[in-house]
Design a protein around this motif. Structure first.
Motif, PDB file in Angstrom:
ATOM      1  N   PHE A  29      16.761  24.757  -2.771  1.00  0.00           N
ATOM      2  CA  PHE A  29      16.440  25.590  -1.614  1.00  0.00           C
ATOM      3  C   PHE A  29      15.945  24.814  -0.400  1.00  0.00           C
ATOM      4  N   SER A  30      15.726  23.519  -0.573  1.00  0.00           N
ATOM      5  CA  SER A  30      15.194  22.725   0.526  1.00  0.00           C
ATOM      6  C   SER A  30      16.332  21.963   1.198  1.00  0.00           C
ATOM      7  N   SER A  31      16.289  21.894   2.516  1.00  0.00           N
ATOM      8  CA  SER A  31      17.403  21.264   3.227  1.00  0.00           C
ATOM      9  C   SER A  31      16.950  20.783   4.592  1.00  0.00           C
ATOM     10  N   ALA A  32      17.823  20.025   5.231  1.00  0.00           N
ATOM     11  CA  ALA A  32      17.547  19.585   6.592  1.00  0.00           C
ATOM     12  C   ALA A  32      18.865  19.477   7.319  1.00  0.00           C
ATOM     13  N   LYS A  33      18.832  19.753   8.602  1.00  0.00           N
ATOM     14  CA  LYS A  33      20.029  19.514   9.396  1.00  0.00           C
ATOM     15  C   LYS A  33      19.660  18.815  10.688  1.00  0.00           C
ATOM     16  N   LEU A  34      20.648  18.149  11.228  1.00  0.00           N
ATOM     17  CA  LEU A  34      20.453  17.347  12.429  1.00  0.00           C
ATOM     18  C   LEU A  34      21.248  17.988  13.560  1.00  0.00           C
ATOM     19  N   VAL A  35      20.574  18.156  14.698  1.00  0.00           N
ATOM     20  CA  VAL A  35      21.187  18.820  15.845  1.00  0.00           C
ATOM     21  C   VAL A  35      21.073  17.889  17.047  1.00  0.00           C
ATOM     22  N   ASP A  36      22.141  17.783  17.824  1.00  0.00           N
ATOM     23  CA  ASP A  36      22.094  16.870  18.982  1.00  0.00           C
ATOM     24  C   ASP A  36      21.474  17.550  20.211  1.00  0.00           C
TER      25      ASP A  36
END
Ligand code: CU
Length: 117
Positions: A57-64
């Motif tokens: 359930f844990s996550s990360a995303k990268l946004v510019d």
């Protein structure tokens, strides 16, 4: 005075139980790159939580800088650390948006920025 005495004990007990409860939620302790830092293009983003987080359930995303999500690998969770492999990043500002779910199932999210020079 018996009633007042009981109230004082209850208040003290409440303070004792409130502290671990507040600490029992996943929060970000540190990261690489660090929040608000300016760095050479990193190969990966590493997030260290204050407790073990649930891989499912844990996550990360990268946004510019224009809000577009960067295609990354899937975040790998190991105990209290989440690692996100990233492609070669062009210079600019980025934002990491994370979701951390602790062993008690509580979900916390947050974000921080860093800049690639
Ligand atoms: Cu919790």
């Amino acid at each position: 005075m018996k009633a007042l005495h009981t109230l004082a004990i209850l208040a003290a007990a409440g303070a004792i139980f409130a502290a671990p409860y507040a600490a029992a939620h996943a929060v970000l302790k540190e990261s690489s790159p660090a929040a608000n830092s300016t760095v050479a293009a990193p190969k990966e983003i590493s997030l260290l939580f204050n407790e073990k987080v649930e891989p499912a359930f844990s996550s990360a995303k990268l946004v510019d800088a224009v809000g577009k999500e960067v295609a990354t690998g899937k975040g790998q969770v190991e105990n209290d650390r989440l690692t996100l492999a990233v492609p070669e990043l062009a210079p600019g500002a980025y934002s990491v948006q994370w979701v951390g779910v602790g062993p008690d199932g509580h979900r916390r999210k947050g974000q921080f920025q860093f800049t690639v020079k």
